[in-house]
Design a protein around this motif. Sequence first.
Motif, mmCIF file in Angstrom:
data_model
loop_
_atom_site.group_PDB
_atom_site.id
_atom_site.type_symbol
_atom_site.label_atom_id
_atom_site.label_comp_id
_atom_site.label_asym_id
_atom_site.label_seq_id
_atom_site.Cartn_x
_atom_site.Cartn_y
_atom_site.Cartn_z
ATOM 1 N N UNK A 1 -6.822 5.346 -4.781
ATOM 2 C CA UNK A 1 -5.820 4.493 -4.150
ATOM 3 C C UNK A 1 -4.527 4.426 -4.971
ATOM 4 N N UNK A 2 -3.429 4.252 -4.252
ATOM 5 C CA UNK A 2 -2.110 4.140 -4.889
ATOM 6 C C UNK A 2 -1.478 2.841 -4.410
ATOM 7 N N UNK A 3 -0.863 2.127 -5.340
ATOM 8 C CA UNK A 3 -0.148 0.900 -4.973
ATOM 9 C C UNK A 3 1.334 1.086 -5.245
ATOM 10 N N UNK B 1 5.446 12.839 2.489
ATOM 11 C CA UNK B 1 5.234 12.761 3.930
ATOM 12 C C UNK B 1 5.155 11.331 4.465
ATOM 13 N N UNK C 1 0.830 -1.200 0.000
ATOM 14 C CA UNK C 1 0.000 0.000 0.000
ATOM 15 C C UNK C 1 0.869 1.256 0.000
ATOM 16 N N UNK C 2 0.326 2.308 -0.524
ATOM 17 C CA UNK C 2 0.999 3.602 -0.501
ATOM 18 C C UNK C 2 -0.059 4.658 -0.246
ATOM 19 N N UNK C 3 0.341 5.791 0.282
ATOM 20 C CA UNK C 3 -0.649 6.833 0.573
ATOM 21 C C UNK C 3 -1.422 7.218 -0.683
ATOM 22 N N UNK C 4 -2.698 7.427 -0.487
ATOM 23 C CA UNK C 4 -3.563 7.736 -1.618
ATOM 24 C C UNK C 4 -3.295 9.151 -2.114
ATOM 25 N N UNK C 5 -3.774 9.419 -3.321
ATOM 26 C CA UNK C 5 -3.669 10.789 -3.829
ATOM 27 C C UNK C 5 -4.694 11.659 -3.115
ATOM 28 N N UNK D 1 -8.623 12.057 1.063
ATOM 29 C CA UNK D 1 -8.183 10.749 0.558
ATOM 30 C C UNK D 1 -8.832 10.529 -0.799
#
Lengths: 472, 309
Positions: B235-237, B271, B214-218, B232
Amino acid sequence: MRLTALDEAAETIGLRKGQGVAEARAMYPKLDVIEEDLTADRRLLDGIADWCDRYTPLVALDGSDGLFLDITGSSHLFGGEQALLKDILLRLFQMGIDARGAISSAPGLSWAASRFGGGGVIAEEDMEHVLAPLPVASLRLEEQTVVALQKLGLKQIGDLILAPRAPLARRFGAKLLLRLDQALGRDEEPVSPRRPVASLSAERRLIDPIQAEEDILYLTGQIALSLKTSLEERGAGGRAFELMLFRVDGRVFRIAAGTSQPLRDPKRIAGLFSERLQAVHDDLDAGYGFEILRLNVMRYEAFDTPQEDFDGARQKDISLAGFVDRVSARLGADCLQSFQLCESHVPERAVATNPAIHALTPDRKPAAGVFPWSRSERPLRLFRRPELVEVSLAEVPEGPPQSFHWRRVTHRVSRSQGPERLAMEWWIDGADAQSRDYFRLEDDSGHRFWLYREGLYGQLPSPRWFMHGIFA
Amino acid sequence: MVQTPMTRERLFALREEVARLEGSSVAAARQEALAAESGHSRKAEDQRFPLGIAALDHALEGGLPLNGMSEIRSQAMRDATAATGFALALAALLQRKSEEDRSPVLWISDTVTSMETGIPYALGLADFGLKPERFLHAAPRGLEEALWLAETAVESGAFSVSILEVKGNPAHFGLTESRRLGLRAKAAGRPLLIVRQSGEEEASSAPFRFLVEPAPATSRFLPDRSMLGGSIGNPVFRLTLEKSRNPAPVSLLLEWNPHDRQFLPAREPEHARSARKLPAHSGPRLPAPANRPDRPQEVGPVLALDRAS
């Protein structure tokens, strides 16, 4: 302890039903007493009833030791009533069962004649004649009625037939006359079969029993082929099938299979049972082989003959239906599910699962998803049961948590969205159900969660936090 | 080097054999070139589905194989939804491609994973760009049933994509079974995705394996194209192509846009800290034998993975 049943040898030496065991032992010390096992008796009776399916599908249980067979229209298959009765009794005798039977046009008379009379086939005109000398107990009456009748001197049914009806009804109620009329065939008495009767069925009787699975499947295909014409005449296809396998020693196996679309193609029907046989493989003990195979169509529906087209979309539908049928036959209908949207705003009630075998019909595709209410994004995976989450720090009164502890890991919330307040459905949960505030949270490693707070801060009981789903 | 016609012939035959075994497009291309040389051309057997990201498509030699098996892996159970999300995003792409023939997606779930991370939720699927009415969820009781289901589903050809979820590296799902599934998928010409939740790298017959984290969403866009802080969005992968013909693993951040149903490259967020937990000390790990000596550490580059189960 008392004797409830006796074998032939015990009967000949003069023991009676209802006698105390101690008394009988005192008379015959070598007496072999076996404790009564009602469930085993019941199982045996059920087994015999299953076995009797070979004569007619309408088999009903009668108390703990009798069976009613409705042989209307099936006796000619066995060479007449006399031959049918002889065949049943002979086969049961060969299996070690001492059975008596009678055939007549009234169930009550058959009951009386087989238990108290000589049995056999009773012609329509002999009914009164046969019934008259039998004792009143053969009318299926309560014990006290029988005793009262005997006190009055009405010992035989003949006496009752001659007696005036009105005083009898006044004294003993309508039941007595009803039973009498039923035994005489004046009143209709339905026999309720113990299993649903198949809409259509076809069978093969084999001289040489078969054991191998391939043979069973091949024959199933053959039987399905003979059913095809009857299905075509009705313009129907079967939705639920049942394959009955009669083993040589009397055991009967029933294998049911459902389909997602009306089906009449013999190959696919046989294919269905090939999966079912795989699934029930261990339970199906072929023993010395099966002598009768019967294929029942339990339920059928209108079958619209499809028009083949060139682009093959229709072929896709068929292959999907075939897949659903195979899986449902092998792993059970609940294994494969499709989702159905329901009218509810509570997340866990908004989606219902439906076995794919019922949801899939060729012309009625599941309705397109329309979501009439505005809502925030829903998670990709939802927990069956929301999990309790420890929240140590949250913005009071209605802010998101700063961090939470779930499954022994502390998650630091970096971003959040919400709340989305969902009141519970008062008509289901009651008026005092607490509302939920849903938050979409992202922790600092990029996991996204769907948390909700049940209840409000500053109110009792104090609010609790739950994890309800996870976003991608 | 001097090659006699004989050796040359044999070399070609061997190359062809290897290419056929591997089903590689590189080999096929070479073969085509050779075939063109000798006068007849052969059409590439491979069907690839481009994902729309140039770097990724290049590493995948054209895209996701449509007639075969691909593996998607998550490192731990807490990343399971990321792997689910990536697999379902691929499914949404494939469903968009097969819009007209309306074939559904099959999700074969794993019991333990369903208990730990929940089951796919129809409204969430709709929000993610899939059509919930064209989604079938299978809940087999065990791995054996799951494998049978996957095989039957691929063979039936009724699904635009079949997804098999597995937890960890079960002993009964090794190279043999994966090879069998891969061959079935290839024979049927249907895509099959293996989603391995909290699993180790393991030898498998899938030509590609992705690791999804998982990665922080845009952030969400406002109407004037500015970002709304603290929101939020899509989603970002964090996607790593662990196994491919490419020697160096490709790692990139992918944003999934559920509305347009397409992947977009994402920027590295400032961040966030990495989800990958690196060991505190970089020296060699001491073995911790419980009742037997540790396995000898491999020396040199990894050529074949051991069985993780």
